[in-house]
Design a protein around this motif. Structure first.
Motif, PDB file in Angstrom:
ATOM      1  N   ILE A  46     -31.223  65.569 -86.832  1.00  0.00           N
ATOM      2  CA  ILE A  46     -31.890  64.583 -87.779  1.00  0.00           C
ATOM      3  C   ILE A  46     -31.542  63.052 -87.096  1.00  0.00           C
ATOM      4  O   ILE A  46     -32.317  62.195 -87.203  1.00  0.00           O
ATOM      5  CB  ILE A  46     -31.516  64.876 -88.955  1.00  0.00           C
ATOM      6  CG1 ILE A  46     -32.172  66.101 -89.541  1.00  0.00           C
ATOM      7  CG2 ILE A  46     -31.836  63.681 -90.138  1.00  0.00           C
ATOM      8  CD1 ILE A  46     -31.872  66.859 -90.718  1.00  0.00           C
ATOM      9  N   GLU A  49     -40.681  66.848 -92.111  1.00  0.00           N
ATOM     10  CA  GLU A  49     -40.271  67.162 -93.315  1.00  0.00           C
ATOM     11  C   GLU A  49     -41.259  67.924 -94.373  1.00  0.00           C
ATOM     12  O   GLU A  49     -41.393  68.995 -94.746  1.00  0.00           O
ATOM     13  CB  GLU A  49     -39.206  66.252 -94.283  1.00  0.00           C
ATOM     14  CG  GLU A  49     -38.485  66.672 -95.452  1.00  0.00           C
ATOM     15  CD  GLU A  49     -37.692  65.639 -95.813  1.00  0.00           C
ATOM     16  OE1 GLU A  49     -38.146  64.420 -96.245  1.00  0.00           O
ATOM     17  OE2 GLU A  49     -36.571  65.744 -96.096  1.00  0.00           O
ATOM     18  N   ARG A  58     -25.516  61.554 -91.455  1.00  0.00           N
ATOM     19  CA  ARG A  58     -26.597  61.065 -92.567  1.00  0.00           C
ATOM     20  C   ARG A  58     -26.849  59.476 -92.223  1.00  0.00           C
ATOM     21  O   ARG A  58     -26.322  58.437 -92.492  1.00  0.00           O
ATOM     22  CB  ARG A  58     -25.574  60.820 -93.824  1.00  0.00           C
ATOM     23  CG  ARG A  58     -25.796  61.978 -94.707  1.00  0.00           C
ATOM     24  CD  ARG A  58     -25.718  63.637 -94.197  1.00  0.00           C
ATOM     25  NE  ARG A  58     -25.729  64.418 -95.124  1.00  0.00           N
ATOM     26  CZ  ARG A  58     -24.718  65.184 -95.618  1.00  0.00           C
ATOM     27  NH1 ARG A  58     -23.528  65.115 -95.006  1.00  0.00           N
ATOM     28  NH2 ARG A  58     -24.948  66.275 -96.199  1.00  0.00           N
ATOM     29  N   PRO A  59     -28.040  59.508 -91.231  1.00  0.00           N
ATOM     30  CA  PRO A  59     -28.442  58.281 -90.749  1.00  0.00           C
ATOM     31  C   PRO A  59     -28.648  57.170 -91.935  1.00  0.00           C
ATOM     32  O   PRO A  59     -28.418  55.722 -91.606  1.00  0.00           O
ATOM     33  CB  PRO A  59     -29.616  58.234 -89.915  1.00  0.00           C
ATOM     34  CG  PRO A  59     -30.142  59.852 -90.267  1.00  0.00           C
ATOM     35  CD  PRO A  59     -28.773  60.704 -90.823  1.00  0.00           C
ATOM     36  N   LEU A  60     -29.119  57.507 -93.015  1.00  0.00           N
ATOM     37  CA  LEU A  60     -29.319  56.499 -94.175  1.00  0.00           C
ATOM     38  C   LEU A  60     -27.978  55.955 -94.661  1.00  0.00           C
ATOM     39  O   LEU A  60     -28.232  54.977 -95.421  1.00  0.00           O
ATOM     40  CB  LEU A  60     -30.135  57.399 -95.153  1.00  0.00           C
ATOM     41  CG  LEU A  60     -31.615  57.755 -94.918  1.00  0.00           C
ATOM     42  CD1 LEU A  60     -32.365  58.259 -96.154  1.00  0.00           C
ATOM     43  CD2 LEU A  60     -32.406  56.493 -94.772  1.00  0.00           C
ATOM     44  N   ASP A 108     -33.828  70.712 -93.810  1.00  0.00           N
ATOM     45  CA  ASP A 108     -33.288  69.931 -92.667  1.00  0.00           C
ATOM     46  C   ASP A 108     -33.227  70.651 -91.244  1.00  0.00           C
ATOM     47  O   ASP A 108     -33.456  70.246 -90.103  1.00  0.00           O
ATOM     48  CB  ASP A 108     -31.885  69.417 -92.859  1.00  0.00           C
ATOM     49  CG  ASP A 108     -32.044  68.251 -94.039  1.00  0.00           C
ATOM     50  OD1 ASP A 108     -33.173  67.651 -93.941  1.00  0.00           O
ATOM     51  OD2 ASP A 108     -31.008  68.003 -94.599  1.00  0.00           O
ATOM     52  N   MET A 120     -27.653  63.668-100.917  1.00  0.00           N
ATOM     53  CA  MET A 120     -26.939  64.312 -99.971  1.00  0.00           C
ATOM     54  C   MET A 120     -25.568  64.408-100.383  1.00  0.00           C
ATOM     55  O   MET A 120     -24.978  63.637-101.464  1.00  0.00           O
ATOM     56  CB  MET A 120     -26.772  62.863 -98.853  1.00  0.00           C
ATOM     57  CG  MET A 120     -28.068  62.759 -98.272  1.00  0.00           C
ATOM     58  SD  MET A 120     -27.837  61.137 -97.084  1.00  0.00           S
ATOM     59  CE  MET A 120     -28.542  59.996 -98.056  1.00  0.00           C
ATOM     60  N   PHE A 169     -34.187  60.119 -86.561  1.00  0.00           N
ATOM     61  CA  PHE A 169     -34.140  58.814 -87.315  1.00  0.00           C
ATOM     62  C   PHE A 169     -33.926  57.789 -86.077  1.00  0.00           C
ATOM     63  O   PHE A 169     -34.667  56.627 -86.030  1.00  0.00           O
ATOM     64  CB  PHE A 169     -33.002  58.682 -88.200  1.00  0.00           C
ATOM     65  CG  PHE A 169     -33.163  59.265 -89.608  1.00  0.00           C
ATOM     66  CD1 PHE A 169     -33.675  60.295 -90.117  1.00  0.00           C
ATOM     67  CD2 PHE A 169     -33.521  58.205 -90.492  1.00  0.00           C
ATOM     68  CE1 PHE A 169     -33.724  60.932 -91.219  1.00  0.00           C
ATOM     69  CE2 PHE A 169     -33.895  58.352 -91.810  1.00  0.00           C
ATOM     70  CZ  PHE A 169     -34.029  59.849 -92.175  1.00  0.00           C
ATOM     71  N   LYS A 205     -25.878  71.151-101.838  1.00  0.00           N
ATOM     72  CA  LYS A 205     -27.268  72.016-101.554  1.00  0.00           C
ATOM     73  C   LYS A 205     -27.165  73.230-100.485  1.00  0.00           C
ATOM     74  O   LYS A 205     -27.456  74.394-100.936  1.00  0.00           O
ATOM     75  CB  LYS A 205     -28.638  71.348-101.287  1.00  0.00           C
ATOM     76  CG  LYS A 205     -29.034  70.200-102.335  1.00  0.00           C
ATOM     77  CD  LYS A 205     -29.748  69.136-101.973  1.00  0.00           C
ATOM     78  CE  LYS A 205     -29.148  68.205-100.776  1.00  0.00           C
ATOM     79  NZ  LYS A 205     -29.784  67.260-100.268  1.00  0.00           N
ATOM     80  N   GLY A 239     -34.261  63.390 -99.569  1.00  0.00           N
ATOM     81  CA  GLY A 239     -35.197  62.459 -99.654  1.00  0.00           C
ATOM     82  C   GLY A 239     -36.812  63.208 -99.763  1.00  0.00           C
ATOM     83  O   GLY A 239     -37.716  62.645 -99.852  1.00  0.00           O
TER      84      GLY A 239
HETATM   85  C1  S3P Z   1     -31.730  62.332 -96.172  1.00  0.00           C
HETATM   86  C2  S3P Z   1     -30.984  63.474 -96.487  1.00  0.00           C
HETATM   87  C3  S3P Z   1     -30.579  64.491 -95.562  1.00  0.00           C
HETATM   88  C4  S3P Z   1     -31.702  64.506 -94.542  1.00  0.00           C
HETATM   89  C5  S3P Z   1     -31.970  63.063 -93.906  1.00  0.00           C
HETATM   90  C6  S3P Z   1     -32.476  62.109 -95.172  1.00  0.00           C
HETATM   91  C7  S3P Z   1     -32.162  61.597 -97.548  1.00  0.00           C
HETATM   92  O1  S3P Z   1     -30.454  65.688 -96.024  1.00  0.00           O
HETATM   93  O2  S3P Z   1     -32.780  65.013 -94.872  1.00  0.00           O
HETATM   94  O3  S3P Z   1     -30.905  62.384 -93.521  1.00  0.00           O
HETATM   95  O4  S3P Z   1     -33.044  60.816 -97.452  1.00  0.00           O
HETATM   96  O5  S3P Z   1     -31.554  61.717 -98.668  1.00  0.00           O
HETATM   97  P1  S3P Z   1     -29.161  66.364 -97.080  1.00  0.00           P
HETATM   98  O6  S3P Z   1     -29.355  65.634 -98.343  1.00  0.00           O
HETATM   99  O7  S3P Z   1     -29.008  67.688 -96.591  1.00  0.00           O
HETATM  100  O8  S3P Z   1     -27.955  65.807 -96.361  1.00  0.00           O
END
Ligand code: S3P
Length: 181
Positions: free
Chosen positions: A44, A60, A118-120, A33, A10, A48, A14, A80
């Motif tokens: 997203i 995904e 970005r939930p993670l 995404d 993230m 989550f 990209k 991810g």
């Molecule tokens: C994630 C990255 C996010 C999105 C989701 C999970 C990850 O995308 O797919 O929140 O696991 O690193 P970006 O890399 O575009 O932020």
């Protein structure tokens, strides 16, 4: 020329890089995404929160199967996507994999601009979480043909370097396949 697939954590750039690259190459821009959000009609962060990460990963993977066989695309992926070997396998069939990188502090600054998306990284200490996830994922990002650190680079320069590397890569391949010296 093959598709160009942008991998990376993230906040490594990209989507922004992918959009510009696609427009310069006159390729279609695809963002996995965004495709998941369109398919599910949910953000997203909602997926989550309501269905969990495993369900997001399933969506995904489905999107990857849909885009991997297209032509003349720049495909920007979620950070991810590399965790699932089948995703990388599919995307590399018709695509050149390019990983974007950035220092953890730079990533934190960039993702904080859009807090909540970005939930993670919704953790008390997001910088440690970034470092932890990066070290876990680093070996997968390294599967790409090229790595580019975008921490201190302008957008134009990142795009220029990708074009240069991808074109050189293609040349090497073509030379090999025709048997020319
Ligand atoms: C994630 C990255 C996010 C999105 C989701 C999970 C990850 O995308 O797919 O929140 O696991 O690193 P970006 O890399 O575009 O932020």
């Amino acid at each position: 020329m093959k598709n160009i697939v942008l991998l990376g954590f993230m906040g490594t750039g990209k989507s922004v890089v992918g959009r510009r690259l696609a427009s310069e190459l006159r390729y279609q821009f695809v963002d996995t995404d965004q495709m998941v959000e369109e398919k599910t009609n949910k953000k997203i962060s909602e997926i989550f929160a309501q269905q969990g990460e495993a369900q997001f990963r399933a969506w995904e993977a489905e999107v990857v199967r849909e885009v991997a066989d297209r032509n003349r695309c720049v495909i920007s992926t979620g950070g991810g996507i590399v965790l699932n070997a089948a995703n990388l396998e599919a995307l590399s069939r018709k695509g050149i994999l390019v990983s974007l990188q950035a220092r953890p502090e730079v990533i934190l600054k960039r993702v904080q601009k859009r807090a909540g998306q970005r939930p993670l990284l919704q953790k008390p200490d997001p910088l440690s979480e970034i470092q932890r996830l990066l070290s876990e994922r680093e070996p997968f990002y390294r599967r790409a043909s090229f790595m580019i650190d975008t921490s201190d680079m302008r957008l134009e320069e990142v795009v220029r370097q990708i074009k240069e590397k991808v074109l050189t890569g293609e040349d090497q391949k073509n030379t090999g396949s025709t048997g020319n010296p």
